[in-house]
Design a protein around this motif. Structure first.
Motif, PDB file in Angstrom:
ATOM      1  N   LEU A 125     -14.655-127.213  14.965  1.00  0.00           N
ATOM      2  CA  LEU A 125     -14.534-127.882  15.835  1.00  0.00           C
ATOM      3  C   LEU A 125     -16.075-128.436  15.941  1.00  0.00           C
ATOM      4  CD1 LEU A 125     -13.584-124.770  18.282  1.00  0.00           C
ATOM      5  CD2 LEU A 125     -12.259-127.317  18.232  1.00  0.00           C
ATOM      6  N   THR A 126     -17.143-128.143  15.849  1.00  0.00           N
ATOM      7  CA  THR A 126     -18.268-128.761  16.557  1.00  0.00           C
ATOM      8  C   THR A 126     -19.070-129.467  15.281  1.00  0.00           C
ATOM      9  OG1 THR A 126     -20.124-127.132  15.723  1.00  0.00           O
ATOM     10  CG2 THR A 126     -19.032-127.507  18.186  1.00  0.00           C
ATOM     11  N   GLY A 127     -18.423-129.004  14.159  1.00  0.00           N
ATOM     12  CA  GLY A 127     -19.262-129.782  12.883  1.00  0.00           C
ATOM     13  C   GLY A 127     -20.569-129.392  12.602  1.00  0.00           C
ATOM     14  N   HIS A 128     -21.150-128.232  12.702  1.00  0.00           N
ATOM     15  CA  HIS A 128     -22.053-127.571  13.118  1.00  0.00           C
ATOM     16  C   HIS A 128     -22.371-126.488  12.425  1.00  0.00           C
ATOM     17  CE1 HIS A 128     -26.698-127.847  14.293  1.00  0.00           C
ATOM     18  NE2 HIS A 128     -25.977-126.666  14.103  1.00  0.00           N
ATOM     19  N   SER A 129     -23.005-126.210  11.252  1.00  0.00           N
ATOM     20  CA  SER A 129     -23.129-124.659  10.933  1.00  0.00           C
ATOM     21  C   SER A 129     -23.618-123.661  11.290  1.00  0.00           C
ATOM     22  CB  SER A 129     -24.325-125.650   9.654  1.00  0.00           C
ATOM     23  OG  SER A 129     -24.391-123.727   9.315  1.00  0.00           O
ATOM     24  N   ILE A 130     -22.858-122.733  12.121  1.00  0.00           N
ATOM     25  CA  ILE A 130     -22.917-121.706  13.140  1.00  0.00           C
ATOM     26  C   ILE A 130     -22.442-120.308  11.865  1.00  0.00           C
ATOM     27  CG2 ILE A 130     -22.454-120.647  15.237  1.00  0.00           C
ATOM     28  CD1 ILE A 130     -21.629-123.435  15.915  1.00  0.00           C
ATOM     29  N   GLN A 131     -23.049-119.367  11.428  1.00  0.00           N
ATOM     30  CA  GLN A 131     -22.411-118.813  10.789  1.00  0.00           C
ATOM     31  C   GLN A 131     -24.372-117.161  11.025  1.00  0.00           C
ATOM     32  OE1 GLN A 131     -23.867-118.795   6.214  1.00  0.00           O
ATOM     33  NE2 GLN A 131     -23.052-120.730   7.213  1.00  0.00           N
TER      34      GLN A 131
END
Length: 323
Positions: free
Chosen positions: A163-169
Motif C-alpha cells: 500500500l505505502t511503497g515503504h519497506s515494513i517487515q
C-alpha cells in the motif's frame, strides 16, 4: 542510536466506546475475583508441550471481560469486517478531510506532564527509514499461538508495504518498531524493556504503557525527531487477554497508527480510525489514507496549509471525483 533532545513522543490508544464503558463498570463491580485452582481453566500448552506461564486471577478476569466486550460489540452490529461499501460510501472530499483530521492531529497531548485526550494540530509525520518490526511475547502466550501470530503479522506488514511503497517487515535485528503481546501482569513489569528500547521516552508515555487502564485495548507510542518530523521508533502493546477479533483489530490499528496516522475522528467512516468501533479491520478508506501518507508529493514537516492542495489532488486521483 541515542536521540537528541529534540525528540518528541506521541501516543495513540484504542479505547472503549461509551456503550462498552458501561459494560466495563458492570464487569468491575459485579465480577468476583477468580480464586482457587478449580476456578481457572487448564493452562495452555505450546507446540513443545510445555505449559505457558499461568495467568493471574486479574488476567483471567480481564480475559472474561474482553470476551464479553467483543460479544456486546458484535451484538450491536459493530466490529464489522466488511468494507462498508454498501452503507458507507465516501467521495474525494470526505477522503481528503478525514486524512487531514487523522494525519495532522495527535489524539493525546503530553505537554502538561500527563497524557490528556486533546486533538492537537501537528505537521505531517512518517517514516523515512525502513520499518523493522520486532514481535515479542510475554510468557503467558503459548508457543503454538506465537507461530500463528508471526504469520498473521508478517502477512499484514506485507500488505502495508504494498500500500505505502515503504519497506515494513518483521525483523530479528535492527528493530525500530517493537510490538509486544502481553497480559496485564507482564505489562506492569515492562518498564525496563521500554526504557532500554527508547531511553528518551517521557514519563507520561511510559506510565500509559505500564498502567494501561482496562478501558484501553492497546496502544502505540512513537518518537519523532522534531527537526525532521520523521518517526524514529515505535513501541506498541496489545493485551494478550483479547479474543481473536478484538486482538486482530488492535493489530491493524496500532501498527498503522504507528506509521503516521495517529488520530481518531468520529467523521471517519468507514474506518478503524474512529473510536465507535464500527469497523474492526483496515477498510478501503484506511488503505487510501496510507497510500496518501507515503506519496512522494507529500513531505514530512508539511503543515495543513502547505499540504492541502496536494491532499485534494491525491484524493481526486484515488477516488475520481466528488460524486
Amino acid at each position: 542510536m541515542a536521540h537528541a533532545p529534540n525528540t518528541q513522543h506521541r501516543t495513540a490508544h484504542k479505547l472503549l466506546i461509551a456503550a462498552s464503558a458501561v459494560l466495563l463498570a458492570g464487569c468491575v463491580l459485579n465480577t468476583p475475583p477468580v480464586t482457587g485452582r478449580a476456578a481457572l481453566p487448564p493452562p495452555p500448552r505450546g507446540a513443545d508441550g510445555q505449559a505457558a506461564a499461568k495467568p493471574s486471577a486479574a488476567s483471567e478476569n480481564l480475559r472474561k471481560y474482553y470476551a464479553g466486550v467483543q460479544a456486546e460489540l458484535l451484538s450491536q452490529g459493530l466490529m464489522r469486517t466488511d468494507t462498508g461499501a454498501k452503507d458507507a460510501p465516501f467521495n474525494a472530499r470526505m477522503l481528503a478531510n478525514n486524512f487531514v483530521r487523522i494525519a495532522f492531529f495527535d489524539e493525546f497531548d503530553s505537554s502538561s506532564g500527563t497524557l490528556v485526550a486533546r486533538a492537537t494540530e501537528k505537521r505531517l509525520r512518517r517514516w523515512d527509514k525502513p520499518v523493522r518490526v520486532g514481535l515479542a511475547f510475554g510468557d503467558s502466550v503459548p508457543q503454538d499461538l506465537r507461530s500463528i501470530e508471526r504469520a498473521r503479522v508478517a502477512s499484514f506488514l506485507a500488505r502495508l508495504t504494498r500500500l505505502t511503497g515503504h519497506s515494513i517487515q518483521l525483523a530479528d535485528s535492527g528493530i525500530n518498531f517493537h510490538l509486544q503481546i502481553l497480559n496485564v501482569d507482564e505489562l506492569r513489569a515492562i518498564g525496563p524493556t521500554v526504557r532500554s528500547t527508547d531511553p528518551s521516552i517521557g514519563r507520561p508515555e511510559l506510565e500509559s504503557i505500564i498502567n494501561m487502564p482496562e478501558s484501553t485495548y492497546c496502544q502505540v507510542t512513537y518518537s519523532i525527531d522534531d527537526s525532521t518530523n520523521l518517526i524514529e521508533r515505535a513501541f506498541a502493546v496489545i493485551r494478550a487477554e483479547h479474543p481473536d477479533l478484538l486482538h486482530l483489530s488492535c493489530l491493524h490499528e496500532e501498527i498503522t497508527q504507528g506509521l503516521g496516522l495517529p488520530n481518531d475522528s468520529p467523521q471517519a467512516r468507514p474506518s478503524i480510525y474512529n473510536d465507535d468501533q464500527e469497523f474492526a479491520l483496515l477498510t478501503p478508506m484506511d488503505e487510501l489514507m496510507l497510500r496518501m501518507l507515503y506519496d512522494k508529493r507529500l513531505s514530512p514537516g508539511m503543515s495543513i496549509t502547505q499540504a492541502r492542495p496536494i491532499i485534494d489532488q491525491l484524493a481526486q486521483e484515488l477516488i475520481g471525483g466528488d460524486s
